[in-house]
Motif scaffolding. Structure first.
Motif, PDB file in Angstrom:
ATOM      1  N   CYS A   1      28.423  20.495   5.984  1.00 59.98           N
ATOM      2  CA  CYS A   1      27.313  19.271   5.509  1.00 59.98           C
ATOM      3  C   CYS A   1      27.616  18.645   4.608  1.00 59.98           C
ATOM      4  CB  CYS A   1      26.082  19.264   6.065  1.00 59.98           C
ATOM      5  SG  CYS A   1      25.376  20.737   7.525  1.00 59.98           S
ATOM      6  N   LYS A   2      27.960  18.553   4.394  1.00 61.28           N
ATOM      7  CA  LYS A   2      28.626  17.532   2.773  1.00 61.28           C
ATOM      8  C   LYS A   2      30.510  17.458   2.560  1.00 61.28           C
ATOM      9  CE  LYS A   2      26.307  15.154  -0.023  1.00 61.28           C
ATOM     10  NZ  LYS A   2      25.721  14.417  -0.294  1.00 61.28           N
ATOM     11  N   GLY A   3      31.340  18.819   2.339  1.00 61.34           N
ATOM     12  CA  GLY A   3      33.069  18.574   2.497  1.00 61.34           C
ATOM     13  C   GLY A   3      33.357  17.795   3.215  1.00 61.34           C
ATOM     14  N   ILE A   4      33.291  18.771   5.261  1.00 63.34           N
ATOM     15  CA  ILE A   4      34.004  17.766   5.750  1.00 63.34           C
ATOM     16  C   ILE A   4      33.597  16.370   6.502  1.00 63.34           C
ATOM     17  CG2 ILE A   4      34.338  18.115   8.514  1.00 63.34           C
ATOM     18  CD1 ILE A   4      33.675  21.708   7.998  1.00 63.34           C
ATOM     19  N   PRO A   5      32.038  16.135   6.355  1.00 66.98           N
ATOM     20  CA  PRO A   5      32.114  14.656   6.441  1.00 66.98           C
ATOM     21  C   PRO A   5      32.263  13.120   5.929  1.00 66.98           C
ATOM     22  CG  PRO A   5      29.999  15.795   6.665  1.00 66.98           C
ATOM     23  CD  PRO A   5      31.053  16.527   6.020  1.00 66.98           C
ATOM     24  N   HIS A   6      32.346  13.879   4.336  1.00 70.43           N
ATOM     25  CA  HIS A   6      32.880  13.038   3.183  1.00 70.43           C
ATOM     26  C   HIS A   6      34.697  13.300   3.280  1.00 70.43           C
ATOM     27  CE1 HIS A   6      30.059  11.015   0.590  1.00 70.43           C
ATOM     28  NE2 HIS A   6      29.413  12.645   0.688  1.00 70.43           N
ATOM     29  N   THR A   7      35.170  14.211   4.075  1.00 68.92           N
ATOM     30  CA  THR A   7      36.762  14.680   3.905  1.00 68.92           C
ATOM     31  C   THR A   7      37.356  13.577   4.602  1.00 68.92           C
ATOM     32  OG1 THR A   7      36.448  16.759   3.433  1.00 68.92           O
ATOM     33  CG2 THR A   7      38.474  16.102   4.257  1.00 68.92           C
ATOM     34  N   VAL A   8      36.533  13.598   5.634  1.00 72.86           N
ATOM     35  CA  VAL A   8      36.983  12.803   6.995  1.00 72.86           C
ATOM     36  C   VAL A   8      36.730  11.101   6.636  1.00 72.86           C
ATOM     37  CG1 VAL A   8      36.444  12.451   9.827  1.00 72.86           C
ATOM     38  CG2 VAL A   8      36.118  14.312   9.263  1.00 72.86           C
ATOM     39  N   SER A   9      35.735  10.756   5.984  1.00 72.25           N
ATOM     40  CA  SER A   9      35.191   9.350   5.639  1.00 72.25           C
ATOM     41  C   SER A   9      36.554   8.812   4.794  1.00 72.25           C
ATOM     42  CB  SER A   9      33.982   9.455   4.884  1.00 72.25           C
ATOM     43  OG  SER A   9      33.855   8.725   4.215  1.00 72.25           O
ATOM     44  N   THR A  10      36.969   9.835   3.972  1.00 70.13           N
ATOM     45  CA  THR A  10      37.733   9.316   2.919  1.00 70.13           C
ATOM     46  C   THR A  10      39.227   9.246   2.951  1.00 70.13           C
ATOM     47  OG1 THR A  10      37.995  12.064   2.131  1.00 70.13           O
ATOM     48  CG2 THR A  10      36.453  11.245   0.475  1.00 70.13           C
ATOM     49  N   PHE A  11      39.532   9.536   4.713  1.00 75.69           N
ATOM     50  CA  PHE A  11      40.289   9.500   5.744  1.00 75.69           C
ATOM     51  C   PHE A  11      40.192   8.396   6.443  1.00 75.69           C
ATOM     52  CE2 PHE A  11      41.981  14.011   4.534  1.00 75.69           C
ATOM     53  CZ  PHE A  11      43.585  13.850   3.442  1.00 75.69           C
ATOM     54  N   GLY A  12      39.506   7.138   5.962  1.00 74.79           N
ATOM     55  CA  GLY A  12      39.303   5.603   6.323  1.00 74.79           C
ATOM     56  C   GLY A  12      38.948   5.975   7.506  1.00 74.79           C
ATOM     57  N   LEU A  13      38.033   7.101   8.477  1.00 69.76           N
ATOM     58  CA  LEU A  13      37.154   7.121   9.801  1.00 69.76           C
ATOM     59  C   LEU A  13      36.013   7.297   8.725  1.00 69.76           C
ATOM     60  CD1 LEU A  13      36.953   7.180  12.379  1.00 69.76           C
ATOM     61  CD2 LEU A  13      37.238   9.790  12.679  1.00 69.76           C
ATOM     62  N   LYS A  14      34.830   5.713   8.725  1.00 73.20           N
ATOM     63  CA  LYS A  14      33.919   6.360   8.370  1.00 73.20           C
ATOM     64  C   LYS A  14      32.752   5.941   9.461  1.00 73.20           C
ATOM     65  CE  LYS A  14      35.166   4.142   4.278  1.00 73.20           C
ATOM     66  NZ  LYS A  14      35.464   5.027   3.041  1.00 73.20           N
ATOM     67  N   SER A  15      32.818   5.424  10.518  1.00 70.75           N
ATOM     68  CA  SER A  15      31.643   5.219  11.217  1.00 70.75           C
ATOM     69  C   SER A  15      31.914   6.165  12.246  1.00 70.75           C
ATOM     70  CB  SER A  15      31.204   4.172  12.303  1.00 70.75           C
ATOM     71  OG  SER A  15      31.154   2.986  11.479  1.00 70.75           O
ATOM     72  N   PHE A  16      31.826   7.591  12.201  1.00 72.32           N
ATOM     73  CA  PHE A  16      32.026   8.446  13.157  1.00 72.32           C
ATOM     74  C   PHE A  16      31.162   9.402  13.742  1.00 72.32           C
ATOM     75  CE2 PHE A  16      32.492  10.176   9.126  1.00 72.32           C
ATOM     76  CZ  PHE A  16      32.169  11.257   9.725  1.00 72.32           C
ATOM     77  N   LEU A  17      29.808   9.157  12.745  1.00 74.38           N
ATOM     78  CA  LEU A  17      28.902   9.929  13.244  1.00 74.38           C
ATOM     79  C   LEU A  17      27.307   9.120  13.400  1.00 74.38           C
ATOM     80  CD1 LEU A  17      28.410  12.786  10.277  1.00 74.38           C
ATOM     81  CD2 LEU A  17      29.119  13.734  12.335  1.00 74.38           C
ATOM     82  N   ASN A  18      26.601   9.463  14.495  1.00 69.47           N
ATOM     83  CA  ASN A  18      25.242   8.129  15.149  1.00 69.47           C
ATOM     84  C   ASN A  18      24.292   8.641  14.181  1.00 69.47           C
ATOM     85  OD1 ASN A  18      24.913  10.893  16.752  1.00 69.47           O
ATOM     86  ND2 ASN A  18      24.949  10.188  18.316  1.00 69.47           N
ATOM     87  N   ASP A  19      23.557   8.486  14.877  1.00 66.48           N
ATOM     88  CA  ASP A  19      21.483   8.541  14.477  1.00 66.48           C
ATOM     89  C   ASP A  19      21.400   9.822  14.384  1.00 66.48           C
ATOM     90  OD1 ASP A  19      21.900   5.665  13.628  1.00 66.48           O
ATOM     91  OD2 ASP A  19      20.573   5.136  15.187  1.00 66.48           O
ATOM     92  N   ILE A  20      21.501  10.487  15.030  1.00 61.96           N
ATOM     93  CA  ILE A  20      21.067  12.029  15.249  1.00 61.96           C
ATOM     94  C   ILE A  20      22.536  12.225  14.408  1.00 61.96           C
ATOM     95  CG2 ILE A  20      21.526  13.907  16.218  1.00 61.96           C
ATOM     96  CD1 ILE A  20      20.534  12.288  18.405  1.00 61.96           C
ATOM     97  N   GLY A  21      23.539  12.675  14.337  1.00 58.97           N
ATOM     98  CA  GLY A  21      24.400  13.095  13.539  1.00 58.97           C
ATOM     99  C   GLY A  21      23.895  13.188  11.595  1.00 58.97           C
ATOM    100  N   CYS A  22      23.557  11.632  12.161  1.00 56.73           N
ATOM    101  CA  CYS A  22      24.087  11.754  10.392  1.00 56.73           C
ATOM    102  C   CYS A  22      22.378  11.694   9.458  1.00 56.73           C
ATOM    103  CB  CYS A  22      23.407  10.423  10.541  1.00 56.73           C
ATOM    104  SG  CYS A  22      24.858   9.033   9.882  1.00 56.73           S
ATOM    105  N   LYS A  23      21.304  12.262  10.540  1.00 55.76           N
ATOM    106  CA  LYS A  23      20.074  13.201  10.225  1.00 55.76           C
ATOM    107  C   LYS A  23      19.850  14.453  10.504  1.00 55.76           C
ATOM    108  CE  LYS A  23      16.883   8.941  12.856  1.00 55.76           C
ATOM    109  NZ  LYS A  23      16.513   8.654  11.421  1.00 55.76           N
ATOM    110  N   LEU A  24      20.821  15.081  11.553  1.00 56.17           N
ATOM    111  CA  LEU A  24      21.104  16.043  11.287  1.00 56.17           C
ATOM    112  C   LEU A  24      21.623  17.143   9.843  1.00 56.17           C
ATOM    113  CD1 LEU A  24      20.549  19.077  12.769  1.00 56.17           C
ATOM    114  CD2 LEU A  24      22.681  19.211  14.106  1.00 56.17           C
ATOM    115  N   THR A  25      23.086  16.278   9.596  1.00 54.12           N
ATOM    116  CA  THR A  25      24.444  16.416   9.180  1.00 54.12           C
ATOM    117  C   THR A  25      23.299  16.777   7.094  1.00 54.12           C
ATOM    118  OG1 THR A  25      25.892  16.053  10.090  1.00 54.12           O
ATOM    119  CG2 THR A  25      26.487  16.012   7.322  1.00 54.12           C
TER     120      THR A  25
END
Length: 289
Positions: A60-84
């Motif tokens: 819930c921390k490593g994978i989203p930040h890994t995806v984010s640092t590779f340039g994909l920022k808005s890949f989670l919706n509201d439910i995804g952010c809350k759950l993560t």
């Protein structure tokens, strides 16, 4: 992508892959022991809860930040952010609780037979087991309000109450509410840290006394069980000291983030890297010892 972002991306990716592999190997080891019918020690049972907490933190921390640092920022919706964020907070809380109970149980185990803890030794497994399960329940309850303020990433910086992080955003209330919320969420962590430091200090004293006795008593008078207990104690002390080190740095970075309305991406990434250090390192500390 800038050079700094590439370095951070590699660090996140390495942490996530290494941490998941280490925890997976340890989980596979315990599954094989179950399969062949081996009787595990109670400390191994607590470590299994720590492994689950490590998986939650890394996924819930490593994978989203890994995806984010590779340039994909808005890949989670509201439910995804809350759950993560909710699952990450649960994993973090259970991690500190499991490490604390591991230290307390080992302190009770190696306490002197003539001490006032003699009766507690017999009943400690049932007490600690109840506490571990309660730490899960407490984590679900204490952190239930945390995802309410999380939302999908919004780059509209004109919203004064919005803090924008790498892949999610959070609503900023008044300073008094933020301080009260931070204090409320920190109470269980402070209690666990105090218990952890107290039990660790007690174990250090026991080890010191044991070493002093070894200077005057021949080694053959000590049983294998006794030496195994002290080896386990040293391993747990190593785990606890590693946890306290990374957790202290993580808390300092989180306080820094809380003081700024819109923290820089570097501070957010540094806090995430430190938060993932213990889940990554801890399985290898257990395997190596």
């Amino acid at each position: 992508m800038e050079n700094g972002d590439i370095i951070i991306s590699v660090i996140f990716l390495s942490q996530t892959v290494v941490g998941i592999l280490g925890n997976s190997f340890l989980a596979y080891h315990y599954l094989m022991l179950y399969y062949v019918g081996c009787r595990l020690k109670f400390t191994d049972w607590i470590l299994q809860h720590l492994i689950v907490a490590n998986f939650l933190t890394l996924l819930c921390k490593g994978i989203p930040h890994t995806v984010s640092t590779f340039g994909l920022k808005s890949f989670l919706n509201d439910i995804g952010c809350k759950l993560t964020f909710y699952l990450h907070r649960i994993g973090r809380s259970v991690s500190i609780g499991s490490t604390c109970f591991l230290s307390v149980f080992q302190a009770i185990t190696i306490s002197l037979n003539a001490s006032r803890w003699t009766q507690l030794k017999v009943k400690s497994p049932s007490y600690i087991a109840s506490c571990v399960y309660m730490s899960w329940v407490l984590s679900f309850i204490v952190n239930i309000a945390f995802p309410m303020y999380m939302t999908a990433r919004q780059d509209n910086r004109n919203i004064s109450r919005l803090r924008v992080y790498d892949f999610c955003s959070t609503f900023h209330h008044d300073d008094v509410s933020d301080i009260i919320s931070a204090v409320f969420l920190s109470i269980p962590d402070v209690m666990f840290m105090v218990l952890m430091l107290w039990s660790s200090s007690y174990m250090v004293c026991i080890l010191y006394k044991h070493r002093q006795r070894m200077k005057h008593i021949h080694r053959s008078t000590f049983s294998f069980r006794s030496s195994a207990e002290f080896r386990a104690t040293k391993t747990i002390l190593l785990l606890v000291s590693t946890f306290v080190f990374f957790h202290t740095i993580s808390c300092l970075l989180q306080i820094n983030l809380a003081l700024f309305h819109n923290p820089t991406s570097l501070w957010v990434k540094m806090a995430s890297v430190v938060a993932a250090c213990f889940p990554t390192v801890s399985p290898f500390l257990v395997i190596s010892n």
